[in-house]
Design a protein around this motif. Sequence first.
Motif, PDB file in Angstrom:
ATOM      1  N   ALA A   1       0.873  -1.170   0.000  1.00  0.00           N
ATOM      2  CA  ALA A   1       0.000   0.000   0.000  1.00  0.00           C
ATOM      3  C   ALA A   1       0.907   1.216   0.000  1.00  0.00           C
ATOM      4  O   ALA A   1       1.823   1.309   0.817  1.00  0.00           O
ATOM      5  N   ALA A   2       0.678   2.143  -0.921  1.00  0.00           N
ATOM      6  CA  ALA A   2       1.592   3.272  -1.044  1.00  0.00           C
ATOM      7  C   ALA A   2       0.950   4.402  -1.818  1.00  0.00           C
ATOM      8  O   ALA A   2       0.076   4.180  -2.660  1.00  0.00           O
ATOM      9  N   PRO A   3       1.410   5.653  -1.562  1.00  0.00           N
ATOM     10  CA  PRO A   3       0.981   6.789  -2.375  1.00  0.00           C
ATOM     11  C   PRO A   3       1.864   6.914  -3.608  1.00  0.00           C
ATOM     12  O   PRO A   3       3.011   6.445  -3.626  1.00  0.00           O
ATOM     13  N   TYR A   4       1.323   7.547  -4.632  1.00  0.00           N
ATOM     14  CA  TYR A   4       2.057   7.772  -5.883  1.00  0.00           C
ATOM     15  C   TYR A   4       1.888   9.234  -6.274  1.00  0.00           C
ATOM     16  O   TYR A   4       0.759   9.702  -6.414  1.00  0.00           O
ATOM     17  N   PRO A   5       2.970   9.958  -6.459  1.00  0.00           N
ATOM     18  CA  PRO A   5       2.866  11.390  -6.750  1.00  0.00           C
ATOM     19  C   PRO A   5       2.402  11.649  -8.177  1.00  0.00           C
ATOM     20  O   PRO A   5       2.425  10.751  -9.033  1.00  0.00           O
ATOM     21  N   PRO A   6       1.983  12.891  -8.457  1.00  0.00           N
ATOM     22  CA  PRO A   6       1.628  13.240  -9.830  1.00  0.00           C
ATOM     23  C   PRO A   6       2.780  12.938 -10.786  1.00  0.00           C
ATOM     24  O   PRO A   6       3.950  13.128 -10.453  1.00  0.00           O
ATOM     25  N   GLY A   7       2.437  12.454 -11.970  1.00  0.00           N
ATOM     26  CA  GLY A   7       3.457  12.130 -12.951  1.00  0.00           C
ATOM     27  C   GLY A   7       4.060  10.753 -12.809  1.00  0.00           C
ATOM     28  O   GLY A   7       4.960  10.386 -13.575  1.00  0.00           O
ATOM     29  N   SER A   8       3.586   9.943 -11.853  1.00  0.00           N
ATOM     30  CA  SER A   8       4.101   8.577 -11.718  1.00  0.00           C
ATOM     31  C   SER A   8       3.850   7.804 -13.007  1.00  0.00           C
ATOM     32  O   SER A   8       2.844   8.002 -13.690  1.00  0.00           O
ATOM     33  N   LEU A   9       4.770   6.905 -13.312  1.00  0.00           N
ATOM     34  CA  LEU A   9       4.717   6.177 -14.566  1.00  0.00           C
ATOM     35  C   LEU A   9       4.202   4.759 -14.362  1.00  0.00           C
ATOM     36  O   LEU A   9       4.459   4.129 -13.334  1.00  0.00           O
ATOM     37  N   GLY A  10       3.470   4.267 -15.348  1.00  0.00           N
ATOM     38  CA  GLY A  10       2.993   2.889 -15.342  1.00  0.00           C
ATOM     39  C   GLY A  10       3.209   2.267 -16.703  1.00  0.00           C
ATOM     40  O   GLY A  10       3.551   2.953 -17.670  1.00  0.00           O
TER      41      GLY A  10
END
Length: 239
Positions: free
Chosen positions: A59-68
């Motif tokens: 479980a984790a946060p992902y900042p704006p612009g994170s890539l997938g």
Amino acid sequence: MLVAAAVCPCPPLLVPEVAAGAAPELDSARDACLDAVGVLAASRPDLLVVVGPGEDGTAAPYPPGSLGSFRGVGVDLDVTLGRAPEDTSTAGRPLPQALAVGAWLLGRARWTGAPAEGLALLRTAAPGDCEEAGRALARRADRVALLVMGDGSACRTLKAPGYLDERAAAFDALATEALGAADLDAIAALDATLAHELKATGRASWQLLAGAARDAGLAGRLLYEDAPYGVGYTVAAWS
């Protein structure tokens, strides 16, 4: 305060490049998801958070612009959560599958609104913890919108990923009715143990939404419900 929410399923098959020749089978689900994202845009939020199940017990946060990426399902396709970062070396961990599908939806809808963050939840998170996380999210800005990713049961047919479980249809019907009506108490009361047994990956995300929506006075609208491939998919918009 929460001002809008979109509830969408998160199968990679929503992405036409992944579905390939089977892409038309999910056209109606895809269109409904894009309509729900349109409701988010119309709400003009200050903050958008894409919420969905994490992978491998994380479980984790992902900042704006994170890539997938969808390379894990055999497609050379990358996505970015909201606006692309200027420095890709600081992008951090890759998005889990559910959030990657959410990022794809935002890209498909040409999202240009508020910065988009991600939040991956434990699939086994306790209902109370999910609701408290939702309340915390709703307090982060004057106008918060949520893109809530997650599937219903994966046990609707013999060929479903979880095989046939006779309890699955009733669980999905209850969850779909609650999501379509924005019935917070009914969503909060969904059985976490049963959801886990039925491989319903959306349960934690839905209960986070219920927590975020307390005192927000939002109304729900059901846009789509079906079980292609034996998995329950629900699309709803709250505003």
